[in-house]
Scaffold this motif. Sequence first.
Motif, PDB file in Angstrom:
ATOM      1  N   ASN A 155       0.821  -1.221   0.000  1.00  0.00           N
ATOM      2  CA  ASN A 155       0.000   0.000   0.000  1.00  0.00           C
ATOM      3  C   ASN A 155       0.852   1.268   0.000  1.00  0.00           C
ATOM      4  N   GLY A 156       1.928   1.283  -0.805  1.00  0.00           N
ATOM      5  CA  GLY A 156       2.740   2.483  -0.993  1.00  0.00           C
ATOM      6  C   GLY A 156       3.737   2.764   0.108  1.00  0.00           C
ATOM      7  N   GLU A 157       3.944   1.847   1.050  1.00  0.00           N
ATOM      8  CA  GLU A 157       4.902   2.039   2.126  1.00  0.00           C
ATOM      9  C   GLU A 157       5.754   0.779   2.280  1.00  0.00           C
ATOM     10  N   PHE A 158       7.041   0.960   2.684  1.00  0.00           N
ATOM     11  CA  PHE A 158       7.908  -0.187   2.910  1.00  0.00           C
ATOM     12  C   PHE A 158       7.428  -0.979   4.130  1.00  0.00           C
ATOM     13  N   LEU A 159       7.433  -2.298   4.005  1.00  0.00           N
ATOM     14  CA  LEU A 159       7.052  -3.180   5.098  1.00  0.00           C
ATOM     15  C   LEU A 159       8.244  -3.323   6.046  1.00  0.00           C
ATOM     16  N   ASN A 160       8.007  -3.102   7.347  1.00  0.00           N
ATOM     17  CA  ASN A 160       9.071  -3.223   8.349  1.00  0.00           C
ATOM     18  C   ASN A 160       9.304  -4.701   8.636  1.00  0.00           C
TER      19      ASN A 160
END
Length: 695
Positions: free
Chosen positions: A594-599
């Motif tokens: 969703n447009g963000e890096f997964l931690n």
Amino acid sequence: MTRTVYRLLLLLLTMTIGAEAVAQTADNAPIIEQLQQDMYRYFNTAEEERFTQAVEQLKEAALKAGNEKLFYKAWANQANYTFTRINRQAGLDICAAIYSYAQQHGSKYGLYASTFANAGMLTSLQQKTMAVQGYMKCIEYLSNNFPEESTAPVYLSLSRIAMNDNDAEKARDYANKVLADPKSSKIHKLSAMSYICLSYSNIEGKYKEEFNRIYHEREKLKAEMGHEGLFGQAIDFEYALLNEKYDTAKQVIELMTPMNRLHCYSRLYEKKGQYKEALSWYKRYRNYRDSLNVASVRQQASEQAAELGVARAEMEAKDLRLANQALRLTQAEQALRQRQLEAEAAELELKNRDAQLANAAMQLKHATLDGEAKEWQYRQELAEMEAQKNAEAAQRLSQTYIFVIIAIVLVTLAFFTYRRIKQVRKLKAINDELRTAYQQLEQTTTVKNRMESELRIARDIQMTMVPEIFPDRANLDMQAYIQPAKEVGGDLYTFLLVDRPDDEDGSEALLYFCIGDVSGKGIPASLFMAQTTRLFRSMAAQGLMPADIANKMNRELSDHNEQGMFVTMFIGLANLQTGHLDFCNCGHNPPVINGEFLNVESNAPLALWPEMDFVGEEIADIRGQRLLLYTDGLNEAEDGWQNQFGDDHLLQLLQQHPDDDAQQTIDMLREAVAEHVGDAEPSDDLTMLCMKIRK
């Protein structure tokens, strides 16, 4: 008489100047010896100011003493020190200055010194093939022009390249050549022992006794010399690491250069079994090393190596021309000497004639019989003798002219005949070279066509190993794309869809998927990629969790991995009914959801350490969320100015197109990368996998 006095004065002046030069050289000998010791003492330290001061003073003293070899040796050491410890561009500039100075002064040894320094810099820039060629030319150049010079520095450099290629046996062979050479100095023998120690140190303690024996012999020689020598810190570190003296190892590391410090910390933590810390230091080491070996520096070093080859050829041609000129001067000198001897003989004969005439005059003067008749006869004989003298002088002059003309004609004919023979031989040699080059070109073309055909076949086979048809399910949107940078590559992706019974609604669909990036390029990477893909599908078919798959694959890939290859992977298991995602990241780039890096937990790449225990993670529900997996060929794609595509640019594009399906997302990113790269060559393989589980 005047000529003889002049020659005596010239001889006395020459002897006086020579005596003064010898005296000055003798006076400077202790100073030069001390400066040499200072240069070698500071060469392997970070004391830049002291090293530079010692080298500059040594160069000046060597020039005053007329010691050409010592002058160029000191200058070449300065170039290597600057390249290694200060600035690589500055080191290359000093090497170019050595070459230019040697060419201006017609110095063969200067040309050798600049070739040797350039080969060392090519070694540091990973241009190993050109470096080995340069060192082999140095050995040949020394053998032809300076047979009294030791080849120890060249064989030590070849030993270093063999060590970098993990060829310990060849490294020891080169080092033993140095120890067996009677012309090798103590510092060279100390360096050879250093390479032998290093060749025993990287074999997991198998040769611990041999290492310790050589180490203690090296310590004795080091104590005798009074300074450390080459790789002193590295040898002390290996000794401490091999004998598990970890505190000593840390103390040694802190004295090293930045790049060596990063690498040795990684090895220390690996030896202690702290793999996360080892991986962190190893990544920092690779980033630092890659930042130094920029393309512009490698190109300049390659150009200098080519220019040095041309200079050597020009120097050899110049020597041949000088030899021909010396031969012609010798022949002319011999001809002039012959004419001088003939002139002296003629002069002596004339003096004899004059003596005879004087005797005859005395006899005629004292004659008493037939006074007038005798006087008339005397005058007549005198006139005849004078005429005969003139005739003989004219005849000798005529003979001299004829001899000179004949000599000139013969010399001219001989010169033109020699030129003709030389031109014929040269044309024949050129013709033979052209014929050989043509045959080699045909062979090279044949081999190239065969290799290109085999690479195309290998690419086709590799592409059949990644799926091109994706599941046609109402609750799954999934697409992928792969593009190798070369004919074959090391990127991979695959998936496995498993339907299994469920107690609640009868069945559930599980999707195993992964994406990976193998270290390196070309055929080796493609073979490692094929093995990795096969192992993943085999483990997934057993119904294992992602972390368990990572642990088993890591042990399998680490076994018999002599080349030290590894692969970063992201392994996922998604339940298509509930949206539950289990995953394990193995040193790979974090996915974008969703447009963000997964931690994610980074873990380590597969195939590095078989004892590594990988940590798995989970997300309760990813339905309705777009998940993008990719390799670094996307975010690290470079344009012609080496500007990267970048993580921020990637997130910006995904956030601008939030509603695109999987295929639209991949097409959009492909076009953006192509526009960014432009006409530049692809820097890495590019692979993307995009999926969304619909509610």
